[in-house]
Scaffold this motif. Structure first.
Motif, PDB file in Angstrom:
ATOM      1  N   VAL A 377       0.981  -1.170   0.078  1.00 23.00           N
ATOM      2  CA  VAL A 377       0.258  -0.087  -0.002  1.00 23.00           C
ATOM      3  C   VAL A 377       0.915   1.668  -0.079  1.00 23.00           C
ATOM      4  CG1 VAL A 377      -1.635   1.521   1.159  1.00 23.00           C
ATOM      5  CG2 VAL A 377      -1.779  -1.126   1.511  1.00 23.00           C
ATOM      6  N   ALA A 378       1.852   1.038   0.613  1.00 20.53           N
ATOM      7  CA  ALA A 378       2.743   2.498   1.326  1.00 20.53           C
ATOM      8  C   ALA A 378       3.649   2.052  -0.764  1.00 20.53           C
ATOM      9  CB  ALA A 378       3.842   2.017   2.139  1.00 20.53           C
ATOM     10  N   ALA A 379       4.073   1.562  -0.964  1.00 20.53           N
ATOM     11  CA  ALA A 379       4.572   1.425  -2.539  1.00 20.53           C
ATOM     12  C   ALA A 379       3.857   1.789  -3.322  1.00 20.53           C
ATOM     13  CB  ALA A 379       5.116   0.267  -2.668  1.00 20.53           C
ATOM     14  N   CYS A 380       2.306   1.976  -3.506  1.00 21.27           N
ATOM     15  CA  CYS A 380       1.495   1.728  -4.920  1.00 21.27           C
ATOM     16  C   CYS A 380       1.529   3.949  -5.048  1.00 21.27           C
ATOM     17  CB  CYS A 380       0.310   1.526  -4.123  1.00 21.27           C
ATOM     18  SG  CYS A 380      -1.066   1.612  -5.634  1.00 21.27           S
ATOM     19  N   PRO A 381       2.026   4.228  -6.162  1.00 23.68           N
ATOM     20  CA  PRO A 381       1.624   5.324  -6.641  1.00 23.68           C
ATOM     21  C   PRO A 381       0.323   5.419  -7.102  1.00 23.68           C
ATOM     22  CG  PRO A 381       3.078   4.104  -8.161  1.00 23.68           C
ATOM     23  CD  PRO A 381       2.548   3.071  -7.382  1.00 23.68           C
ATOM     24  N   PRO A 386      -2.875  -2.924  -2.844  1.00 22.49           N
ATOM     25  CA  PRO A 386      -2.530  -4.142  -3.524  1.00 22.49           C
ATOM     26  C   PRO A 386      -3.476  -5.474  -2.751  1.00 22.49           C
ATOM     27  CG  PRO A 386      -1.121  -2.524  -4.138  1.00 22.49           C
ATOM     28  CD  PRO A 386      -1.917  -2.297  -2.227  1.00 22.49           C
ATOM     29  N   GLN A 387      -3.027  -5.730  -1.758  1.00 21.15           N
ATOM     30  CA  GLN A 387      -3.599  -6.728  -1.440  1.00 21.15           C
ATOM     31  C   GLN A 387      -5.243  -7.132  -0.979  1.00 21.15           C
ATOM     32  OE1 GLN A 387      -5.111  -6.110   2.393  1.00 21.15           O
ATOM     33  NE2 GLN A 387      -5.642  -8.540   3.171  1.00 21.15           N
ATOM     34  N   GLU A 408      -6.992   1.223 -11.964  1.00 20.44           N
ATOM     35  CA  GLU A 408      -5.984   2.642 -12.423  1.00 20.44           C
ATOM     36  C   GLU A 408      -4.510   2.336 -11.900  1.00 20.44           C
ATOM     37  OE1 GLU A 408      -6.592   6.011 -12.508  1.00 20.44           O
ATOM     38  OE2 GLU A 408      -9.111   4.973 -12.749  1.00 20.44           O
ATOM     39  N   CYS A 409      -4.027   0.844 -11.825  1.00 17.88           N
ATOM     40  CA  CYS A 409      -3.236  -0.297 -11.994  1.00 17.88           C
ATOM     41  C   CYS A 409      -2.208  -0.112 -13.292  1.00 17.88           C
ATOM     42  CB  CYS A 409      -2.964  -1.596 -11.170  1.00 17.88           C
ATOM     43  SG  CYS A 409      -1.778  -2.492 -11.527  1.00 17.88           S
ATOM     44  N   PHE A 410      -1.520   0.391 -13.159  1.00 11.06           N
ATOM     45  CA  PHE A 410      -0.313   0.136 -14.908  1.00 11.06           C
ATOM     46  C   PHE A 410       0.858  -0.574 -14.695  1.00 11.06           C
ATOM     47  CE2 PHE A 410       0.553   4.245 -12.024  1.00 11.06           C
ATOM     48  CZ  PHE A 410       2.414   3.267 -12.145  1.00 11.06           C
ATOM     49  N   GLU A 411       0.605  -1.712 -13.563  1.00 11.32           N
ATOM     50  CA  GLU A 411       1.500  -2.470 -13.317  1.00 11.32           C
ATOM     51  C   GLU A 411       3.045  -2.319 -13.810  1.00 11.32           C
ATOM     52  OE1 GLU A 411       0.044  -4.502 -17.120  1.00 11.32           O
ATOM     53  OE2 GLU A 411      -1.478  -4.836 -16.424  1.00 11.32           O
ATOM     54  N   GLY A 418       8.646  -4.602  -3.413  1.00 10.81           N
ATOM     55  CA  GLY A 418       7.733  -4.175  -2.126  1.00 10.81           C
ATOM     56  C   GLY A 418       7.403  -5.243  -0.910  1.00 10.81           C
ATOM     57  N   CYS A 419       6.575  -6.718  -1.230  1.00 14.16           N
ATOM     58  CA  CYS A 419       6.193  -6.934  -0.870  1.00 14.16           C
ATOM     59  C   CYS A 419       7.214  -8.275  -0.235  1.00 14.16           C
ATOM     60  CB  CYS A 419       6.143  -8.197  -1.978  1.00 14.16           C
ATOM     61  SG  CYS A 419       4.475  -9.351  -1.232  1.00 14.16           S
ATOM     62  N   PRO A 420       8.028  -8.249   1.170  1.00 15.33           N
ATOM     63  CA  PRO A 420       8.360  -9.579   1.889  1.00 15.33           C
ATOM     64  C   PRO A 420       8.357 -10.211   1.620  1.00 15.33           C
ATOM     65  CG  PRO A 420       6.723  -8.751   3.279  1.00 15.33           C
ATOM     66  CD  PRO A 420       6.752  -7.580   2.194  1.00 15.33           C
ATOM     67  N   ALA A 421       7.044 -11.139   1.337  1.00 14.30           N
ATOM     68  CA  ALA A 421       6.139 -12.197   1.234  1.00 14.30           C
ATOM     69  C   ALA A 421       7.245 -13.002  -0.408  1.00 14.30           C
ATOM     70  CB  ALA A 421       4.856 -12.636   1.648  1.00 14.30           C
ATOM     71  N   LYS A 422       7.196 -11.906  -0.707  1.00 15.19           N
ATOM     72  CA  LYS A 422       7.106 -11.786  -2.414  1.00 15.19           C
ATOM     73  C   LYS A 422       6.273 -12.339  -3.553  1.00 15.19           C
ATOM     74  CE  LYS A 422      11.868 -11.396  -1.761  1.00 15.19           C
ATOM     75  NZ  LYS A 422      12.466  -9.727  -1.757  1.00 15.19           N
ATOM     76  N   ILE A 423       4.406 -12.033  -3.371  1.00 15.23           N
ATOM     77  CA  ILE A 423       3.692 -12.606  -3.973  1.00 15.23           C
ATOM     78  C   ILE A 423       3.811 -11.860  -5.595  1.00 15.23           C
ATOM     79  CG2 ILE A 423       1.089 -11.855  -4.226  1.00 15.23           C
ATOM     80  CD1 ILE A 423       1.802 -12.380  -0.907  1.00 15.23           C
ATOM     81  N   ARG A 424       3.364 -12.846  -6.161  1.00 13.07           N
ATOM     82  CA  ARG A 424       3.805 -12.219  -7.639  1.00 13.07           C
ATOM     83  C   ARG A 424       1.919 -10.758  -7.984  1.00 13.07           C
ATOM     84  NH1 ARG A 424       7.714 -14.523  -5.878  1.00 13.07           N
ATOM     85  NH2 ARG A 424       7.969 -16.003  -7.260  1.00 13.07           N
ATOM     86  N   LEU A 425       2.453 -10.091  -7.220  1.00 10.67           N
ATOM     87  CA  LEU A 425       0.801  -8.999  -7.427  1.00 10.67           C
ATOM     88  C   LEU A 425       0.840  -8.713  -8.830  1.00 10.67           C
ATOM     89  CD1 LEU A 425       1.944  -7.454  -3.684  1.00 10.67           C
ATOM     90  CD2 LEU A 425      -0.130  -8.656  -4.333  1.00 10.67           C
ATOM     91  N   THR A 426       1.976  -8.184  -9.216  1.00 10.25           N
ATOM     92  CA  THR A 426       1.910  -7.656 -10.640  1.00 10.25           C
ATOM     93  C   THR A 426       1.590  -8.293 -11.659  1.00 10.25           C
ATOM     94  OG1 THR A 426       3.911  -5.996  -9.912  1.00 10.25           O
ATOM     95  CG2 THR A 426       3.126  -5.374 -11.718  1.00 10.25           C
ATOM     96  N   GLN A 427       2.288  -9.181 -11.797  1.00 11.21           N
ATOM     97  CA  GLN A 427       1.245 -10.655 -13.121  1.00 11.21           C
ATOM     98  C   GLN A 427      -0.695 -10.775 -12.617  1.00 11.21           C
ATOM     99  OE1 GLN A 427       3.893 -14.370 -12.298  1.00 11.21           O
ATOM    100  NE2 GLN A 427       2.380 -15.208 -13.852  1.00 11.21           N
ATOM    101  N   ALA A 428      -0.548 -10.840 -11.399  1.00 12.56           N
ATOM    102  CA  ALA A 428      -1.449 -11.676 -10.958  1.00 12.56           C
ATOM    103  C   ALA A 428      -2.386 -10.708 -11.635  1.00 12.56           C
ATOM    104  CB  ALA A 428      -2.270 -11.343  -9.237  1.00 12.56           C
ATOM    105  N   PHE A 429      -2.192  -8.980 -11.345  1.00 17.47           N
ATOM    106  CA  PHE A 429      -2.912  -7.446 -11.438  1.00 17.47           C
ATOM    107  C   PHE A 429      -3.030  -7.876 -12.676  1.00 17.47           C
ATOM    108  CE2 PHE A 429      -1.830  -5.478  -7.883  1.00 17.47           C
ATOM    109  CZ  PHE A 429      -2.677  -6.113  -6.585  1.00 17.47           C
ATOM    110  N   LYS A 430      -2.337  -7.798 -13.767  1.00 12.62           N
ATOM    111  CA  LYS A 430      -2.254  -7.814 -15.134  1.00 12.62           C
ATOM    112  C   LYS A 430      -3.413  -8.602 -15.445  1.00 12.62           C
ATOM    113  CE  LYS A 430       1.239  -8.256 -19.147  1.00 12.62           C
ATOM    114  NZ  LYS A 430       2.477  -8.477 -19.354  1.00 12.62           N
TER     115      LYS A 430
END
Length: 464
Positions: A377-381, A386-387, A408-411, A418-430
């Protein structure tokens, strides 16, 4: 005057890797084999349409394909030679596209008119736009939006800023940096060309403050320019994103439903502005790219001035070769680039870098359950959560994804980084954004079909 703060909310500070390639002058190289010009994948919009046939002789700078629609771009040959084939060929995004294959004759004979000097101050803005279109100029920061379309907003009088995006926030990339140092006059004149088209516009060269020598050089060169200024920006990824850049420079905000012109701005990448200069002032179409060849297993990382259509496989030796076998090869930067499955792909108008990494850091660190730390959340411009978006993505909840403003996400990848759990957030959002887009297109098509059916029914009843 610009009124922004030089930065934006959110963002991350990844290792930038720029020291590997920033200090060597750009090396101009010539292709060794056939050149490949794909009709799609190097500009946004409709694929271009070939206007040459197999066996035709072509000249350097000659148009070989025409724009396939309003949002599309011409393609010009970067060498002289013979059309060898028109066939499907792999492109950097791993897809296939119809491509024109040119056998290079090694002569580089220019087409008539290429290289002719023109005085932009004696050209109308319609003539300037046509010159940009004829040159096949597109956004070279990655999106590939046709520049002649971008330069034709609904109301020229409402454009206040033409921003030259020289942030180059993507790690490892240094091609724009080298162009600021090596071709500053072309950059400044290209921006003056763009500003001349809009009566109320100011030109701003926006540069991250990790490039102090480029800032100093350009500030000195524009000190007597009334309509051009240089604005240092805080170094932070993704400072070069269009929305974040506009906010950092002007304090104005836009979202995914708006165009920069809606905020009185037009944004062009550094090398795009130089391409505008070349197309307008030197009658030279877009047929080169400055490609950063770098990474921790490249012997001599550097920036190469490359003919479009050159295969990636030819570039490695100009950087001294590899010191080891890379686990991952990326077209572009590590944050938003595309992993390559083959080096038998061409340099296109939107190619920016070829990155060779010893380790595949994504596969090295498997993901684990979310710990709800809030770093994403802190990283998202874009100020998203994201969670929560990830829960919608993994459950196929497209409506929930839209309600949480997921479109509004532009991937940019800041949340994943920034995710310490290394979750593939951007890939899921894409993937989810693609699904939402498909759903919207299907709904629009269904609505159109219903409307047409009702109109046909009404017409039939009126005939009775």
């Amino acid at each position: 005057m610009s009124t922004g703060t030089g930065t934006f909310e959110g963002g991350v500070h990844p290792f930038d890797g720029k020291s590997l390639s920033k200090d060597l002058p750009t090396l101009t190289v010539l292709p060794k084999g056939d050149l490949v010009y794909p009709m799609a994948g190097q500009h946004l919009g409709a694929p271009a349409k070939p206007i040459v046939n197999v066996g035709d002789k072509v000249l350097m700078g000659q148009r070989i394909a025409e724009a396939g629609g309003f949002i599309s771009a011409h393609i010009c040959c970067s060498v002289s030679g013979t059309v060898k084939a028109i066939e499907q060929h792999r492109i950097p995004n791993s897809g296939m596209a119809q491509s024109i294959i040119i056998e290079n004759d090694g002569q580089y004979t220019p087409a008539p008119g290429v290289g002719e000097k023109r005085d932009y101050t004696k050209m109308t803005k319609e003539e300037i736009r046509q010159a940009i279109k004829d040159g096949g100029v597109v956004g070279m920061g990655g999106a590939g939006f046709p520049t002649h379309v971008k330069m034709a907003p609904k109301d020229d009088n409402k454009i206040d800023y033409i921003i030259a995006n020289c942030a180059e926030c993507e790690p490892y990339l240094t091609s724009d940096y080298r162009m600021m140092l090596e071709e500053p006059d072309k950059l400044i004149t290209g921006l003056k060309v763009a500003v001349s088209m809009f009566p109320n516009a100011q030109g701003v060269i926006a540069i991250e403050d990790n490039k102090p020598d480029a800032i100093k050089l350009l500030q000195e060169k524009v000190k007597d320019e009334e309509k051009i200024s240089v604005m240092p920006l805080k170094t932070k990824y993704p400072q070069g994103s269009e929305r974040q850049l506009i906010y950092a420079v002007t304090g104005r905000k836009i979202n995914s439903s708006m165009l920069p012109a809606d905020a009185g701005c037009i944004v062009d990448n550094c090398d795009t502005v130089i391409a505008i200069y070349m197309a307008v002032c030197e009658s030279t179409p877009l047929m080169r790219r400055i490609v950063t060849v770098t990474g921790d297993c490249v012997k001599t990382p550097r920036n190469l001035n490359v003919k479009t259509g050159t295969l990636y496989s030819e570039l490695v030796e100009y950087a001294g070769g590899l010191t080891c076998e890379p686990e991952k090869v990326i077209s572009g930067g590590p944050m938003m680039g595309q992993a390559l499955v083959s080096m038998d792909v061409p340099v296109t108008k939107i190619s920016s870098a070829l990155l060779f990494m010893k380790e595949d850091m994504v596969s090295k660190y498997p993901s684990s359950p979310c710990i709800r730390c809030g770093r994403c959340v802190a990283a998202c411009p874009s100020r998203l959560v994201p969670q929560k978006l990830y829960i919608c993505s993994t459950h196929g909840d497209l409506d929930g994804f839209e309600k949480l403003n997921g479109m509004e996400c532009f991937e940019c990848g800041a949340c994943t980084y920034g995710c310490p759990a290394k979750i593939r957030l951007t890939q899921a959002f894409k993937q989810t954004r693609q699904a939402v887009g498909a759903k919207r297109r299907a709904a629009a098509a269904a609505a159109k079909a219903k409307q047409e059916a009702e109109a046909a029914k009404k017409a039939a009843e009126e005939k009775k």
